[in-house]
Design an enzyme around this catalytic site. Structure first.
Site, short mmCIF file in Angstrom:
data_model
loop_
_atom_site.label_atom_id
_atom_site.label_comp_id
_atom_site.label_asym_id
_atom_site.label_seq_id
_atom_site.Cartn_x
_atom_site.Cartn_y
_atom_site.Cartn_z
N CYS A 294 0.89 -1.28 -0.01
CA CYS A 294 0.02 -0.05 0.10
C CYS A 294 0.84 1.19 -0.02
CB CYS A 294 -1.09 -0.15 1.18
SG CYS A 294 -1.94 1.40 1.31
N CYS B 296 0.68 4.88 6.89
CA CYS B 296 -0.28 4.69 8.21
C CYS B 296 0.86 3.87 9.07
CB CYS B 296 -1.13 3.89 8.08
SG CYS B 296 -2.42 4.50 6.72
N CYS C 136 0.65 -0.04 10.26
CA CYS C 136 0.11 -1.05 9.28
C CYS C 136 1.13 -1.64 8.59
CB CYS C 136 -0.70 -0.04 8.11
SG CYS C 136 -1.56 -1.41 7.09
N CYS D 292 -16.59 -8.98 5.14
CA CYS D 292 -16.16 -7.70 4.80
C CYS D 292 -14.69 -7.97 4.04
CB CYS D 292 -15.52 -7.02 6.05
SG CYS D 292 -17.00 -6.72 7.40
N CYS E 193 -19.73 -5.82 3.04
CA CYS E 193 -18.98 -4.75 3.43
C CYS E 193 -17.40 -4.55 2.51
CB CYS E 193 -18.42 -4.63 4.81
SG CYS E 193 -17.53 -3.06 5.57
N CYS F 231 -19.12 2.27 7.93
CA CYS F 231 -18.61 1.74 9.04
C CYS F 231 -17.25 2.50 9.49
CB CYS F 231 -18.21 0.05 8.42
SG CYS F 231 -17.06 -0.71 9.86
N ARG G 126 -18.35 -2.17 17.58
CA ARG G 126 -17.46 -3.48 17.39
C ARG G 126 -16.24 -3.58 18.06
NH1 ARG G 126 -16.81 -3.88 11.29
NH2 ARG G 126 -18.86 -5.17 11.28
#
Length: 351
Positions: A56, A60, A63, A100, A131, A191, A263
């Site tokens: 990616c 972040c 991550c 998801c 999702c 979400c 959640r």
């Protein structure tokens, strides 16, 4: 008990005051709010699958999928649709009501969209809620996903606006808010939540929840994640968050967003059963089932089932909504069976 008003005008001080309540008082208040809107012994169960892993371009700091860090994670291509559908069927058999799908993208490309929309259609045909989390969306992409029948789009704010630049520099807080607005405008459910234990302070946790609670519509699903520290990321050595502070965050989220599913998400692998039970008591009523959350560990489904049994919790059922065409087809089939029934006999009865 008077019904809790749905508000979108919470101040930072009000939220900080909730966090400061004695623990028992806060849990009691959150449980009261929870019981006004949900069955206290039902938990919505989702399964999360990484449909494209690694490389990616975002930075972040938490991550392992970021291409900026060396975490030993192998880059993978977008999964074939057939494999995704097979995983969705397995998830349904294990009790999941929502499937998801997550891709490690800054945003999906034009060539990717036909594949992800077909994934949505086929997974939805299994009777599961759908999702996706694919990064930032433009208006056309949000519309495409909505037209394919996507139920939820996940796009977390991660932390407060004040602390955000300490975590991510490759996209802005406003970028995230803009994607949430596009998702809502396209007619999908939202979400959206954040990650606790990234070195943020108490004001940042309050600030994140204030941002979520003051959106024009509360997210239907609010994932509260505990940081999973991964070797090779800048956050591998961050100080652990006090578990009671995490439970408090669940409770405050429940009070601020009474009708949202809160959640209990990433980090459950490091939580004992007692801590998870406290989170359910504080108002958490959704979890991810399965052995992995994208690339990090999650309690195995069998252990979750055992925990549910010990606590007297049952999975929330998802009522499948059929289209008018499907209802008409079922009616025609039933009439045809009735018309032809005289052609058959019950062999068991004859015997």
């Amino acid at each position: 008990m008077t019904a809790t008003a749905i508000r979108h005008d919470w101040s930072l001080q009000e939220i900080s005051d909730l966090f400061a309540l004695p623990f028992n008082d806060l849990i009691f208040r959150a449980q009261g709010v929870h019981r006004q809107h949900f069955d206290p012994n039902e938990v919505q169960v989702s399964t999360l699958l990484s449909i494209k892993t690694g490389a990616c371009p975002e930075d972040c700091k938490y991550c392992p999928q970021s291409g900026h860090y060396n975490t030993g994670l192998e880059k993978e291509k977008l999964l074939e649709i057939e494999k995704v559908v097979a995983e969705a069927k397995a998830a349904r058999e294990k009790g999941a009501s929502r499937f998801c799908m997550g891709a490690a993208w800054r945003s999906p490309t034009k060539k990717d969209m036909p594949y992800v929309t077909e994934m949505v259609r086929q997974v939805k045909s299994l009777g599961l809620e759908t999702c996706m989390t694919l990064g930032m969306l433009n208006d056309d992409q949000a519309t495409e996903l909505a037209d394919a029948g996507l139920d939820y789009y996940n796009h977390n704010l991660d932390t407060s606006e004040k602390y955000y630049n300490h975590i991510i520099t490759t996209r802005t807080y406003q970028d995230r808010l803009d994607t949430l607005e596009r998702v809502r405008k396209a007619g999908m459910k939202v979400c959206c939540g954040g990650i606790m234990g990234m070195g943020e302070d108490a004001d940042d946790r309050s600030g994140l929840l204030m941002q979520l609670a003051n959106l024009p519509h509360h997210p239907e699903s609010v994932p509260i994640n505990m940081l999973v520290k991964v070797a090779g990321t800048p956050m591998e050595d961050v100080e652990d968050l006090d578990p009671f502070e995490f439970v408090r965050t669940i409770a405050v989220a429940r009070i601020l967003m009474p009708q949202s599913h809160v959640r209990l998400s990433a980090g459950r692998e490091d939580m004992n059963d007692q801590m998870q039970a406290l989170c359910f008591m504080a108002g958490a009523n959704s979890i991810f089932y399965g052995e992995k959350l994208l690339t990090t560990a999650n309690p195995e489904a069998d252990h979750d089932r055992q925990l549910f049994k010990r606590l007297g919790i049952r999975p929330e059922e998802h009522a499948v909504k059929h289209s008018e065409e499907e209802h008409e087809e079922a009616l025609v089939h039933a009439l045809e069976e009735e018309r032809n029934r005289h052609l058959f006999y019950d062999a068991a009865k004859s015997a």
